[in-house]
Design a protein around this motif. Structure first.
Motif, PDB file in Angstrom:
ATOM      1  N   ARG A 178      -7.250  11.001  -5.535  1.00  0.00           N
ATOM      2  CA  ARG A 178      -6.272  12.083  -5.613  1.00  0.00           C
ATOM      3  C   ARG A 178      -5.704  12.286  -7.013  1.00  0.00           C
ATOM      4  NH1 ARG A 178      -2.164  13.522  -2.081  1.00  0.00           N
ATOM      5  NH2 ARG A 178      -2.184  15.644  -1.552  1.00  0.00           N
ATOM      6  N   PHE A 179      -5.524  11.174  -7.758  1.00  0.00           N
ATOM      7  CA  PHE A 179      -4.837  11.250  -9.045  1.00  0.00           C
ATOM      8  C   PHE A 179      -5.704  10.816 -10.225  1.00  0.00           C
ATOM      9  CE2 PHE A 179      -1.657  10.672  -5.763  1.00  0.00           C
ATOM     10  CZ  PHE A 179      -0.826  11.748  -6.002  1.00  0.00           C
ATOM     11  N   GLY A 180      -6.912  10.391  -9.969  1.00  0.00           N
ATOM     12  CA  GLY A 180      -7.810   9.959 -11.042  1.00  0.00           C
ATOM     13  C   GLY A 180      -7.923   8.448 -11.093  1.00  0.00           C
ATOM     14  N   ARG A 181      -9.119   7.983 -11.395  1.00  0.00           N
ATOM     15  CA  ARG A 181      -9.373   6.544 -11.371  1.00  0.00           C
ATOM     16  C   ARG A 181      -8.560   5.772 -12.398  1.00  0.00           C
ATOM     17  NH1 ARG A 181     -13.845   4.770 -14.834  1.00  0.00           N
ATOM     18  NH2 ARG A 181     -14.373   6.507 -16.179  1.00  0.00           N
ATOM     19  N   ALA A 195       0.827  -1.209   0.000  1.00  0.00           N
ATOM     20  CA  ALA A 195       0.000   0.000   0.000  1.00  0.00           C
ATOM     21  C   ALA A 195       0.861   1.259   0.000  1.00  0.00           C
ATOM     22  CB  ALA A 195      -0.938  -0.005   1.208  1.00  0.00           C
ATOM     23  N   ILE A 196       1.900   1.274   0.830  1.00  0.00           N
ATOM     24  CA  ILE A 196       2.801   2.436   0.876  1.00  0.00           C
ATOM     25  C   ILE A 196       3.475   2.640  -0.470  1.00  0.00           C
ATOM     26  CG2 ILE A 196       4.986   3.277   1.844  1.00  0.00           C
ATOM     27  CD1 ILE A 196       4.057   2.019   4.532  1.00  0.00           C
ATOM     28  N   ASP A 197       3.984   1.565  -1.066  1.00  0.00           N
ATOM     29  CA  ASP A 197       4.646   1.670  -2.368  1.00  0.00           C
ATOM     30  C   ASP A 197       3.687   2.151  -3.451  1.00  0.00           C
ATOM     31  OD1 ASP A 197       6.941   0.802  -1.132  1.00  0.00           O
ATOM     32  OD2 ASP A 197       6.992  -1.152  -2.113  1.00  0.00           O
ATOM     33  N   PHE A 198       2.439   1.679  -3.420  1.00  0.00           N
ATOM     34  CA  PHE A 198       1.431   2.074  -4.403  1.00  0.00           C
ATOM     35  C   PHE A 198       1.134   3.568  -4.299  1.00  0.00           C
ATOM     36  CE2 PHE A 198      -3.061   2.208  -5.902  1.00  0.00           C
ATOM     37  CZ  PHE A 198      -2.872   1.695  -7.172  1.00  0.00           C
ATOM     38  N   VAL A 199       0.944   4.057  -3.079  1.00  0.00           N
ATOM     39  CA  VAL A 199       0.666   5.478  -2.862  1.00  0.00           C
ATOM     40  C   VAL A 199       1.895   6.320  -3.182  1.00  0.00           C
ATOM     41  CG1 VAL A 199       0.142   7.208  -1.084  1.00  0.00           C
ATOM     42  CG2 VAL A 199      -1.199   5.095  -1.204  1.00  0.00           C
ATOM     43  N   ALA A 200       3.069   5.901  -2.695  1.00  0.00           N
ATOM     44  CA  ALA A 200       4.302   6.654  -2.961  1.00  0.00           C
ATOM     45  C   ALA A 200       4.589   6.725  -4.453  1.00  0.00           C
ATOM     46  CB  ALA A 200       5.476   6.017  -2.215  1.00  0.00           C
ATOM     47  N   GLY A 201       4.348   5.627  -5.180  1.00  0.00           N
ATOM     48  CA  GLY A 201       4.567   5.628  -6.622  1.00  0.00           C
ATOM     49  C   GLY A 201       3.671   6.628  -7.338  1.00  0.00           C
ATOM     50  N   ALA A 202       2.439   6.761  -6.884  1.00  0.00           N
ATOM     51  CA  ALA A 202       1.527   7.744  -7.477  1.00  0.00           C
ATOM     52  C   ALA A 202       1.992   9.164  -7.163  1.00  0.00           C
ATOM     53  CB  ALA A 202       0.101   7.518  -6.973  1.00  0.00           C
ATOM     54  N   ILE A 203       2.366   9.411  -5.915  1.00  0.00           N
ATOM     55  CA  ILE A 203       2.843  10.744  -5.507  1.00  0.00           C
ATOM     56  C   ILE A 203       4.108  11.116  -6.269  1.00  0.00           C
ATOM     57  CG2 ILE A 203       3.851  12.032  -3.576  1.00  0.00           C
ATOM     58  CD1 ILE A 203       1.839  10.499  -1.755  1.00  0.00           C
ATOM     59  N   ASP A 204       5.028  10.147  -6.414  1.00  0.00           N
ATOM     60  CA  ASP A 204       6.297  10.390  -7.106  1.00  0.00           C
ATOM     61  C   ASP A 204       6.168  10.335  -8.618  1.00  0.00           C
ATOM     62  OD1 ASP A 204       7.400  10.544  -4.587  1.00  0.00           O
ATOM     63  OD2 ASP A 204       8.290   8.528  -4.654  1.00  0.00           O
TER      64      ASP A 204
END
Length: 162
Positions: free
Chosen positions: A102-105, A68-77
């Motif tokens: 936050r980033f679109g479906r 979950a952290i990697d998935f969210v961090a990858g989107a943010i980065d």
């Protein structure tokens, strides 16, 4: 939606303790090495052993949080255009919801194996996210029949019949 290019596959898995369970650890290491040779990135966390192990099995702890952290961090980065989680673990829903809202479906999708004609999918309804439904033929195309528990001379591994 146009054609897509698979850029990376990540495998998240619990790692057996080499001192407590050397045979399982060795098999796990052989399997991880095979995944890495095929191009996957392997992310591990130590298994947790209950007091009455081996009667009760060791458990994966924290691997879903790591994913979950990697998935969210990858989107943010902005590390990926579309992230696809191949899991039915509902603990991953908050990460999926965050990225989709936050980033679109189109940035957050899932994949799930169909079992008995029905899929147990991890999917958001609002915003609606796409779920890739994988069938038996998809499984057969990527199935690895290697028995990583068996080792022979010079580190080769045995094959298990399907």
């Amino acid at each position: 939606m146009g054609p897509r290019i698979l850029e990376q596959v990540r495998v998240y898995t619990g790692r057996p303790d080499g001192e407590r369970d050397p045979r399982t650890h060795a098999a796990h290491m052989r399997q991880c090495a095979a995944w890495e040779r095929s191009g996957a990135v392997v992310i591990t966390r130590p298994l947790r052993y209950p007091r009455d192990w081996p009667r009760d099995r060791a458990q994966e702890k924290g691997i879903d949080v790591q994913l979950a952290i990697d998935f969210v961090a990858g989107a943010i980065d902005d590390s990926y255009d579309t992230g696809i989680i191949c899991s039915t673990d509902t603990d991953l829903l908050p990460a999926l919801e965050f990225v989709a809202s936050r980033f679109g479906r189109e940035r957050a999708e899932t994949a799930a194996w169909l079992t008995g004609g029905k899929g147990s999918e991890l999917r958001l309804r609002n915003p609606s996210t796409w779920c890739h439904r994988l069938e038996q033929t998809d499984y057969d195309a990527v199935r690895d029949p290697t028995d990583y528990r068996a080792s022979r001379e010079r580190g080769s591994v045995g094959r298990r019949e399907p």
